[in-house]
Structure formats: structure tokens, C-alpha cells
Scaffold this motif. Structure first.
Motif, PDB file in Angstrom:
ATOM      1  N   GLY A  58       0.648  -1.286  -0.054  1.00  0.00           N
ATOM      2  CA  GLY A  58       0.004  -0.077  -0.049  1.00  0.00           C
ATOM      3  C   GLY A  58       0.843   1.707  -0.169  1.00  0.00           C
ATOM      4  O   GLY A  58       1.898   1.742   0.546  1.00  0.00           O
ATOM      5  N   PRO A  59       0.299   2.207  -0.709  1.00  0.00           N
ATOM      6  CA  PRO A  59       1.072   3.231  -0.071  1.00  0.00           C
ATOM      7  C   PRO A  59       1.361   4.461   0.889  1.00  0.00           C
ATOM      8  O   PRO A  59       2.677   4.819   0.508  1.00  0.00           O
ATOM      9  N   ASP A  60       0.956   4.140   2.484  1.00  0.00           N
ATOM     10  CA  ASP A  60       1.012   4.234   3.057  1.00  0.00           C
ATOM     11  C   ASP A  60       3.309   2.972   3.051  1.00  0.00           C
ATOM     12  O   ASP A  60       4.194   4.093   4.219  1.00  0.00           O
ATOM     13  N   PHE A  61       3.154   2.119   3.189  1.00  0.00           N
ATOM     14  CA  PHE A  61       4.172   1.045   3.104  1.00  0.00           C
ATOM     15  C   PHE A  61       5.091   1.523   2.309  1.00  0.00           C
ATOM     16  O   PHE A  61       6.567   1.724   2.572  1.00  0.00           O
ATOM     17  N   LEU A  62       5.363   2.117   0.872  1.00  0.00           N
ATOM     18  CA  LEU A  62       5.752   2.505   0.284  1.00  0.00           C
ATOM     19  C   LEU A  62       6.098   3.798   0.811  1.00  0.00           C
ATOM     20  O   LEU A  62       7.930   4.490   0.558  1.00  0.00           O
ATOM     21  N   ALA A  63       5.527   5.037   1.443  1.00  0.00           N
ATOM     22  CA  ALA A  63       5.843   5.586   1.544  1.00  0.00           C
ATOM     23  C   ALA A  63       7.124   6.171   2.677  1.00  0.00           C
ATOM     24  O   ALA A  63       8.484   6.571   2.112  1.00  0.00           O
ATOM     25  N   ALA A  64       6.521   5.344   3.586  1.00  0.00           N
ATOM     26  CA  ALA A  64       7.701   4.896   4.780  1.00  0.00           C
ATOM     27  C   ALA A  64       9.227   3.781   4.329  1.00  0.00           C
ATOM     28  O   ALA A  64      10.183   4.539   3.812  1.00  0.00           O
ATOM     29  N   GLY A  65       9.331   3.055   3.164  1.00  0.00           N
ATOM     30  CA  GLY A  65      10.341   2.619   2.503  1.00  0.00           C
ATOM     31  C   GLY A  65      11.014   3.667   1.662  1.00  0.00           C
ATOM     32  O   GLY A  65      12.351   3.655   2.000  1.00  0.00           O
ATOM     33  N   ALA A  66      10.543   4.428   0.839  1.00  0.00           N
ATOM     34  CA  ALA A  66      11.129   4.965   0.011  1.00  0.00           C
ATOM     35  C   ALA A  66      11.558   6.576   1.294  1.00  0.00           C
ATOM     36  O   ALA A  66      12.871   6.580   1.061  1.00  0.00           O
ATOM     37  N   LEU A  67      11.284   7.444   2.254  1.00  0.00           N
ATOM     38  CA  LEU A  67      11.572   7.656   3.360  1.00  0.00           C
ATOM     39  C   LEU A  67      13.376   6.889   3.481  1.00  0.00           C
ATOM     40  O   LEU A  67      14.008   7.975   3.428  1.00  0.00           O
ATOM     41  N   ALA A  68      12.700   6.246   4.337  1.00  0.00           N
ATOM     42  CA  ALA A  68      14.465   4.786   4.660  1.00  0.00           C
ATOM     43  C   ALA A  68      15.077   5.275   3.492  1.00  0.00           C
ATOM     44  O   ALA A  68      16.170   5.266   4.327  1.00  0.00           O
ATOM     45  N   THR A  69      14.709   4.788   2.638  1.00  0.00           N
ATOM     46  CA  THR A  69      15.837   4.464   1.656  1.00  0.00           C
ATOM     47  C   THR A  69      16.602   5.967   1.520  1.00  0.00           C
ATOM     48  O   THR A  69      17.606   5.786   0.792  1.00  0.00           O
ATOM     49  N   ALA A  70      15.754   6.753   1.628  1.00  0.00           N
ATOM     50  CA  ALA A  70      15.864   8.030   0.579  1.00  0.00           C
ATOM     51  C   ALA A  70      16.975   8.580   2.184  1.00  0.00           C
ATOM     52  O   ALA A  70      17.872   9.461   1.497  1.00  0.00           O
ATOM     53  N   PHE A  71      16.395   7.986   3.424  1.00  0.00           N
ATOM     54  CA  PHE A  71      17.514   8.913   3.951  1.00  0.00           C
ATOM     55  C   PHE A  71      19.551   8.171   3.793  1.00  0.00           C
ATOM     56  O   PHE A  71      20.044   7.731   4.097  1.00  0.00           O
ATOM     57  N   LEU A  72      19.166   6.257   3.335  1.00  0.00           N
ATOM     58  CA  LEU A  72      20.162   5.994   3.877  1.00  0.00           C
ATOM     59  C   LEU A  72      21.265   5.625   2.729  1.00  0.00           C
ATOM     60  O   LEU A  72      22.240   5.547   2.483  1.00  0.00           O
ATOM     61  N   MET A  73      20.582   5.976   1.209  1.00  0.00           N
ATOM     62  CA  MET A  73      21.645   6.250  -0.070  1.00  0.00           C
ATOM     63  C   MET A  73      21.847   6.594   0.187  1.00  0.00           C
ATOM     64  O   MET A  73      23.922   6.407  -0.546  1.00  0.00           O
ATOM     65  N   PRO A  74      21.969   8.238   0.564  1.00  0.00           N
ATOM     66  CA  PRO A  74      23.331   9.088  -0.096  1.00  0.00           C
ATOM     67  C   PRO A  74      24.509   8.626   1.055  1.00  0.00           C
ATOM     68  O   PRO A  74      25.789   8.861   0.560  1.00  0.00           O
ATOM     69  N   PHE A  75      24.592   8.019   2.428  1.00  0.00           N
ATOM     70  CA  PHE A  75      25.841   7.917   3.023  1.00  0.00           C
ATOM     71  C   PHE A  75      26.275   6.199   3.036  1.00  0.00           C
ATOM     72  O   PHE A  75      27.460   6.146   2.659  1.00  0.00           O
ATOM     73  N   LEU A  76      25.409   5.727   2.250  1.00  0.00           N
ATOM     74  CA  LEU A  76      25.774   4.645   1.477  1.00  0.00           C
ATOM     75  C   LEU A  76      26.839   4.620   0.308  1.00  0.00           C
ATOM     76  O   LEU A  76      27.893   3.921   0.236  1.00  0.00           O
ATOM     77  N   LEU A  77      26.548   5.807  -0.438  1.00  0.00           N
ATOM     78  CA  LEU A  77      27.148   5.932  -1.747  1.00  0.00           C
ATOM     79  C   LEU A  77      28.356   6.719  -1.690  1.00  0.00           C
ATOM     80  O   LEU A  77      29.174   6.597  -2.018  1.00  0.00           O
ATOM     81  N   ASP A 137       5.742  12.998   8.759  1.00  0.00           N
ATOM     82  CA  ASP A 137       5.077  12.835   8.939  1.00  0.00           C
ATOM     83  C   ASP A 137       4.973  11.173  10.241  1.00  0.00           C
ATOM     84  O   ASP A 137       6.612  10.404  10.184  1.00  0.00           O
ATOM     85  N   PRO A 138       4.068  11.795  11.095  1.00  0.00           N
ATOM     86  CA  PRO A 138       4.696  11.086  12.349  1.00  0.00           C
ATOM     87  C   PRO A 138       4.962   9.551  12.109  1.00  0.00           C
ATOM     88  O   PRO A 138       5.535   8.783  12.211  1.00  0.00           O
ATOM     89  N   ASP A 139       3.312   9.264  11.460  1.00  0.00           N
ATOM     90  CA  ASP A 139       3.898   7.703  11.123  1.00  0.00           C
ATOM     91  C   ASP A 139       4.146   6.930  10.386  1.00  0.00           C
ATOM     92  O   ASP A 139       5.049   6.063  10.102  1.00  0.00           O
ATOM     93  N   ALA A 140       5.007   8.012   8.897  1.00  0.00           N
ATOM     94  CA  ALA A 140       5.637   6.708   7.919  1.00  0.00           C
ATOM     95  C   ALA A 140       7.246   7.365   9.159  1.00  0.00           C
ATOM     96  O   ALA A 140       8.279   6.114   8.363  1.00  0.00           O
ATOM     97  N   THR A 141       7.700   8.709   9.640  1.00  0.00           N
ATOM     98  CA  THR A 141       8.649   8.210  10.176  1.00  0.00           C
ATOM     99  C   THR A 141       9.256   7.077  11.654  1.00  0.00           C
ATOM    100  O   THR A 141       9.785   6.327  11.508  1.00  0.00           O
ATOM    101  N   ILE A 142       8.098   6.807  12.302  1.00  0.00           N
ATOM    102  CA  ILE A 142       8.015   5.137  12.773  1.00  0.00           C
ATOM    103  C   ILE A 142       8.566   4.057  12.432  1.00  0.00           C
ATOM    104  O   ILE A 142       8.894   3.318  12.468  1.00  0.00           O
ATOM    105  N   MET A 143       7.202   4.330  11.063  1.00  0.00           N
ATOM    106  CA  MET A 143       7.662   2.212  10.297  1.00  0.00           C
ATOM    107  C   MET A 143       9.543   3.187   9.429  1.00  0.00           C
ATOM    108  O   MET A 143       9.700   2.386   8.725  1.00  0.00           O
ATOM    109  N   ALA A 144       9.582   3.934   9.050  1.00  0.00           N
ATOM    110  CA  ALA A 144      11.035   4.735   8.160  1.00  0.00           C
ATOM    111  C   ALA A 144      11.726   3.934   9.545  1.00  0.00           C
ATOM    112  O   ALA A 144      13.141   3.045   9.311  1.00  0.00           O
ATOM    113  N   GLU A 145      11.694   3.957  10.599  1.00  0.00           N
ATOM    114  CA  GLU A 145      12.809   4.341  11.761  1.00  0.00           C
ATOM    115  C   GLU A 145      12.861   2.375  11.565  1.00  0.00           C
ATOM    116  O   GLU A 145      14.139   1.539  11.788  1.00  0.00           O
ATOM    117  N   GLN A 146      12.217   1.567  11.994  1.00  0.00           N
ATOM    118  CA  GLN A 146      11.738   0.092  11.765  1.00  0.00           C
ATOM    119  C   GLN A 146      12.713  -0.845  10.722  1.00  0.00           C
ATOM    120  O   GLN A 146      13.092  -1.503  10.746  1.00  0.00           O
TER     121      GLN A 146
END
Length: 471
Positions: A58-77, A137-146
Motif C-alpha cells: 500500500g501507499p503508506d508502506f511504500l512512502a515509509a520505505g521510500a523515506l527510509a531508503t532516501a535517508f540511507l542511500m546517500p550515506f551508502l553511496l 509525517d510521524p507515522d511514516a517516520t516510525i515505519m521508516a525507523e523500523q
């Protein structure tokens, strides 16, 4: 010593003789580039798999995953850029036939990967306070943190893989890299399917399952690559794990000296897209989900000119090393034409087949996806418009690397992306209230400025003295 190594390397490199015609250069560039393109696409497919399967949640999970990946990828690269300095150092050692130096460089490259990961992991684990401070968004942030709490541990095997890939690439053994990457894609897809949705007796872990799959995939790829290096007759003579804990501080520092500018250049562009994802997060989860889909499509298309750009570095560098201005001209412009030609095709596809492409990521039958689907089609159309300049800037940047011209392109990237692209994205998206479309137009503006400057710099290479630098 460096001049000696350069000559030795050029003498043994494929395709070093001057090109007799444009057709010959075209054939040589294509022959060199196509394995690189496939390898880049396979690497990108790892992320695409995660995006597609989290999108099925669903969009909520996709959004949270996208935020998490967007946060991780610059440091990985950034880490990839630093550890990637192993490749030129190993190439120099190979030219000097210095087996001991090869072992020490690869060993210190793995040390550098461990050091970088050890610094980045604690920072990445602070995703929740950072995202809250940025107004996400607080809910998306919690899911991204997980997701991040698990996925962050992939840094250690991923950076070690980069050190081993650099060793294999320096010895022209890239086919095994491609096969291991393809195996990783298959394993990652299966692990995602099982762990995200809880099939075959496994618990339904959703985003946590995707994170676990990412870590396991990188561990598997590292294990396979390490086993290959340790057992293959061509590489086992280096004994890269012998006295692994023995320090070699000069080489350790050299890796950071060479690799840090490379990492910062990559970080400038990737950071721009991360900032765009964060701006999308201020607009809502539908915008973030749509942004993730459009960005994934653009990233897949980008792998082709990226592979051509790497080939341009080799071809331009070969001609530059033999003091062949005509070879430099043909190599650079041939890669440029191929790269922009492909991106013209992808532009047409994005503009004409947007709804079909987007439906691969978000189920059009679900009412919950209606808004995200419409936004994704619009964003993909804008992405299509900047395909050509995106291909132009990456090929031009790599062609300039073949001339050892890296500092000015890095500054151009910093100014173009952060001094021009991001302010335009914010102004159009929020001040003029064009929302997500404005943000994507800002990205296009930044890429366009960088493309124009870098292409012009390559065209004016002799006037700027870039061809005299070797002397």
C-alpha cells in the motif's frame, strides 16, 4: 612510479590504438559498455524489487520505505565512493606487478569500509529525531525507523563488497561481478516475497521483512565474492586475508584521500534527490509514494548512460594517456551520442506509456492508490523531460574523469544541484504552490545546468588546458 604504472596499464588495456573511424570507436565503446550497463541495471534491480513489493502493501508502506531508503542511500553511496578508491590503487599495483601492494590495498579498503560503516551506523539510527526535526509525517517516520534499525547493518557487507569488486574490476574480471549481482537480485526477490508477506511458514514482517532481506542479500553476495577471490587461482595468490589486522596507515590514508572527493561528487547528486523526497514528505504520503515510483523508473533508465559514462572514462583515458587528441574527441562524443540517444528513447516511453509503467508499482484496482497513481504519472512525465540532460551530465562527467579533471566537475555539481536545483524546487513546489510537479521541475533545472556546464567544459577541453595537464 605513477607515470610508469600508467604507461604499463595503458599498454595492456584493450582498445588503446587510435580509432581509425567513428564507426570503429562506436564498436569499441559499445563492446566495453554493454557488460557495465547490465551490471548497473542488475544492481539497481535490488532496490527496484524492494520498491515494487513494498508498494504491494500500500501507499503508506511504500512512502515509509521510500523515506527510509532516501535517508540511507546517500550515506551508502558516500561509503561506496571512499572504498571505490581501491580500484585505481590496485590497478597501479597491478601495473607494477606488486602482489604485496595488491593485498595491502584491498585489506585497507576493507578496513576503510569497516571504519566508514562504524561511523555511519550510529548516525543512521537517529532517523526518528532527524525526521521529526525535518517535519516528516510521524507515522511514516516510525515505519521508516523500523526499516532502518535492521537495514543499516547491510553497510558492513556492502562496503566490503565494494572493496572486492574494485579488486576484480582492476583485473578485468567483471563477469563474476555480474553473475553474483544477478544471483543477489533473485535471492532478494525471493526473500522479500517470503518475509514481507509471511509465506511458507514465515511470519508476516512487512517493512522489517524487506530490511532483513536486504541484509541477507548483501551477506550472501559478500560471501560468494570473497569465496571466489580466495579460491580462484588468479586471485588466491594475493592472500588478501593474511595478517588482516596488520595496519598499513599510509595506504589507509591514501584510500580516504582519493576516495573522499569521489564520494562527495556522488553525494551531491544523490543528496539532491534525497532532499526532494523529504520535501515530498511535507506534502503527504501520496506524493512520497508517487515520487518513489517515478524516481525508481528514472533510476533504471539512468543506469544505461551511467554504464556508457564508465566506458567513456576508459576510452577517453586511453586516448589521453597516448596523447591522442582525436581519440579523446571521438571517445567522448561517441559515448555522449549513445547516452543521450538512449535517454531520448526513455523520454518518449515515459511520456507515452506513463500509466502502464506506473501500474507495475501501484495496483490501479485499489481505490487507495488512485491519488498516488495520478501523481506518479505526472511526475514520470516530468522525469521524461529531463532524461536527456541527465544522460548528458553523467557521460560528460565521466569523460572529464578520463582527463583527470575531477575537482571542477565536483564544484559544478555542488553549485548546480544545491545552489540552483534545490532552491528552484522549493520555490516552485511551495512558494508558487506547484507542489510535487514544482519539486521535479527543480530537479530538472539542476541537472540541466550541470549538463550544460560539463558538456561545454569537455567541448572546450583544449582551450581550457585540460589536454596539456598530462605533460
Amino acid at each position: 612510479m605513477s607515470e610508469q604504472v600508467t604507461v604499463a596499464s595503458s599498454a595492456t588495456a584493450p582498445g588503446v590504438s587510435p580509432s581509425s573511424s567513428w564507426a570503429a570507436e562506436l564498436r569499441a565503446t559499445f563492446t566495453l559498455a554493454w557488460p557495465l550497463v547490465i551490471a548497473q541495471l542488475a544492481q539497481n534491480a535490488l532496490t527496484a524489487t524492494d520498491v515494487i513489493m513494498t508498494g504491494w502493501l500500500g501507499p503508506d508502506f511504500l512512502a515509509a520505505g521510500a523515506l527510509a531508503t532516501a535517508f540511507l542511500m546517500p550515506f551508502l553511496l558516500l561509503g561506496f565512493g571512499i572504498v571505490g578508491a581501491v580500484a585505481p590503487l590496485v590497478a597501479q599495483a597491478r601495473g607494477a606487478r606488486d602482489i604485496k601492494a595488491v593485498r595491502r590495498v584491498v585489506r585497507q579498503g576493507m578496513w576503510a569500509g569497516i571504519a566508514v560503516a562504524a561511523v555511519l551506523v550510529p548516525l543512521l539510527l537517529q532517523i526518528r529525531p532527524i525526521f521529526i526535526a525535518l517535519g516528516q509525517d510521524p507515522d511514516a517516520t516510525i515505519m521508516a525507523e523500523q526499516y532502518i534499525q535492521i537495514a543499516v547493518w547491510m553497510l558492513f557487507p556492502a562496503l566490503a563488497i565494494m572493496a572486492l569488486r574494485s579488486l576484480l574490476s582492476a583485473f578485468d574480471d567483471t563477469r563474476i561481478i555480474l553473475w553474483i549481482t544477478l544471483g543477489g537480485v533473485a535471492f532478494n526477490a525471493a526473500a522479500n516475497y517470503v518475509l514481507i508477506f509471511g509465506y511458507f511458514g514465515f511470519p508476516r514482517l512487512e517493512l522489517r521483512g524487506s530490511a532483513i532481506a536486504t541484509v541477507l542479500t548483501n551477506l550472501l553476495m559478500f560471501g560468494l565474492m570473497l569465496a571466489y577471490v580466495l579460491r580462484h587461482r588468479r586471485f588466491k595468490r594475493f592472500n588478501i586475508l593474511i595478517r588482516f589486522w596488520k595496519p598499513d596507515w599510509p595506504r589507509f590514508r591514501e584510500i580516504f584521500r582519493i576516495g573522499t572527493p569521489i564520494g562527495l561528487t556522488v553525494l551531491a547528486e544523490v543528496g539532491l534527490f534525497t532532499a526532494a523526497a523529504l520535501l515530498m514528505g511535507l506534502l503527504g504520503t501520496d506524493e512520497v509514494a508517487a515520487h518513489a515510483v517515478a524516481l525508481q523508473c528514472a533510476s533504471m533508465a539512468f543506469m544505461v548512460p551511467l554504464g556508457l559514462g564508465i566506458a567513456a572514462t576508459v576510452r577517453v583515458g586511453n586516448a589521453y594517456g597516448r596523447s591522442d587528441p582525436e581519440g579523446v574527441r571521438k571517445a567522448g562524443w561517441t559515448a555522449f551520442v549513445l547516452g543521450t540517444g538512449f535517454m531520448t528513447v526513455s523520454c518518449i516511453l515515459f511520456l507515452t506509456m506513463g500509466p502502464l509503467i506506473v501500474s507495475w508499482f501501484l495496483d490501479p484496482r485499489s481505490d487507495a492508490n488512485t491519488s498516488a497513481l495520478g501523481l506518479a504519472v505526472t511526475f514520470l512525465a516530468v522525469a521524461g523531460l529531463f532524461q536527456i540532460v541527465d544522460g548528458a551530465q553523467v557521460v560528460a562527467a565521466h569523460a572529464l574523469r578520463g582527463l583527470s579533471d575531477t575537482k571542477i566537475p565536483m564544484l559544478v555539481a555542488l553549485v548546480g544541484y544545491w545552489g540552483i536545483g534545490l532552491p528552484i524546487a522549493y520555490a516552485l513546489g511551495f512558494m508558487l504552490e506547484w507542489r510535487g510537479v514544482g519539486i521535479w521541475l527543480g530537479l530538472a533545472a539542476g541537472l540541466g545546468i550541470v549538463a550544460v556546464v560539463l558538456v561545454a567544459r569537455f567541448a572546450m577541453r583544449e582551450r581550457l588546458g585540460l589536454m596539456r595537464a598530462r605533460a
